[in-house]
Design an enzyme around this catalytic site. Structure first.
Site, PDB file in Angstrom:
ATOM      1  N   SER A  78      35.200  36.136 -10.775  1.00  7.94           N
ATOM      2  CA  SER A  78      34.125  35.553 -11.572  1.00  7.94           C
ATOM      3  C   SER A  78      34.117  35.980 -13.034  1.00  7.94           C
ATOM      4  O   SER A  78      33.281  35.497 -13.803  1.00  7.94           O
ATOM      5  CB  SER A  78      32.774  35.853 -10.935  1.00  7.94           C
ATOM      6  OG  SER A  78      32.569  35.017  -9.810  1.00  7.94           O
ATOM      7  N   LYS A 215      30.654  40.901 -17.832  1.00  2.37           N
ATOM      8  CA  LYS A 215      30.699  40.016 -16.662  1.00  2.37           C
ATOM      9  C   LYS A 215      31.456  40.735 -15.554  1.00  2.37           C
ATOM     10  O   LYS A 215      32.517  41.314 -15.783  1.00  2.37           O
ATOM     11  CB  LYS A 215      31.391  38.687 -16.994  1.00  2.37           C
ATOM     12  CG  LYS A 215      31.361  37.704 -15.819  1.00  2.37           C
ATOM     13  CD  LYS A 215      29.968  37.192 -15.555  1.00  2.37           C
ATOM     14  CE  LYS A 215      29.876  36.397 -14.257  1.00  2.37           C
ATOM     15  NZ  LYS A 215      29.869  37.275 -13.052  1.00  2.37           N
ATOM     16  N   GLY A 217      33.191  40.584 -11.546  1.00  2.02           N
ATOM     17  CA  GLY A 217      33.961  39.664 -10.718  1.00  2.02           C
ATOM     18  C   GLY A 217      34.387  40.350  -9.439  1.00  2.02           C
ATOM     19  O   GLY A 217      34.551  41.579  -9.403  1.00  2.02           O
TER      20      GLY A 217
END
Length: 273
Positions: A78, A215, A217
């Site tokens: 992600s 971010k 993931g």
């Protein structure tokens, strides 16, 4: 949560002794063996790497733990939502951060996914179905063109869908930082407005003198945390990935390790969460 998205294949990129293309030219990641103390959980070693580029010095200080792994490509999972959001905006499949993306009514294991979304909530909750829908609207051929245009990892949409989790797309920690540095300076081949918007969506926390944009993931086997901290004295970029043999139980280590290393560099307040 993402057990159906597990991918076993890994790709290795040959970049020499931790050389990578930085936004200001070629750089070298110096090994920091002392960071191994942070890659521990209950006295057991955690397999992973972290790359750091600190622009508070001239030239920027570039370092990593685990040279070989820092230039090994893995599924971005992600973290690909960062470039994928830029692609969605540029292709016009999502207008802006206010557009409502209607839930399809399919109940999924992660409760925050089971509702209408916006780009902001989809980034915050890492809502996979939103980006699967974006990929379908953009089309694989155009996605491939974008990957080549931004020189992202191994630049492929081959393999199972979603290609950024189950497919063959892969990127190294060093390459993640190269991409992030371009985004930070609005130097990617997208409009400045879209790049600024994506950076806004990435904000995790902020204080009087810093902004943390990041971010996470996870593809079931490997976890990422990538981003940067903006400080009055400069910006510190980071990209970490670790193996997650214990599944979701290992995920908190992504932030913990990164934050501890950033604390040691005086790059993040010691009282951060």
């Amino acid at each position: 949560m993402l057990s159906s998205f597990v991918r076993t294949g890994l790709a290795v990129v040959t970049l020499g002794m931790c050389h990578f293309a930085a936004s200001a030219g070629e750089g070298t990641l110096d090994e920091r063996p002392q960071w191994s103390t942070h890659f521990q959980s209950n006295g057991q070693p955690i397999t992973g790497t972290v790359a750091i580029v600190d622009t508070r010095t001239t030239p920027p200080a570039a370092a990593c733990f685990n040279h070989e792994r820092a230039t090994t490509r893995f599924s971005p999972a992600s973290t690909f939502k960062i470039p994928h959001t830029l692609i969605a905006l540029d292709a016009g499949v999502v207008r802006d951060e206010f557009e409502v993306i209607e839930w399809d009514g399919v109940e999924r294991s992660h409760t925050p996914w089971n509702q209408n979304q916006t780009l902001r909530s989809a980034m915050r909750h890492s809502t996979v179905w939103v980006y699967e829908r974006i990929a379908a609207k953009v089309g694989i051929a155009k996605e491939q063109t974008y990957l080549e245009k931004i020189n992202y990892g191994n630049r492929t949409t081959r393999g199972a869908m979603p290609f950024w989790i189950e497919g063959d797309l892969s990127i190294s920690a060093a390459e993640q930082i190269t991409f992030l540095r371009k985004l930070h300076t609005n130097s990617l081949p997208f409009s400045e407005a879209h790049q600024r918007l994506v950076k806004d969506l990435m904000i995790v926390e902020a204080g009087k003198e810093y902004i943390l944009r990041a971010k996470s993931g996870w593809n079931g086997q490997l976890g990422w945390w990538v981003g940067w901290i903006e400080l009055p004295s400069g910006t510190v970029f980071f990209a970490l990935n670790i193996d997650t043999p214990n599944g979701m139980a290992d995920l908190p280590a992504r932030e913990r390790i990164t934050r501890n290393i950033l604390n040691s560099l005086n790059a993040l307040p010691i009282n951060n969460r």
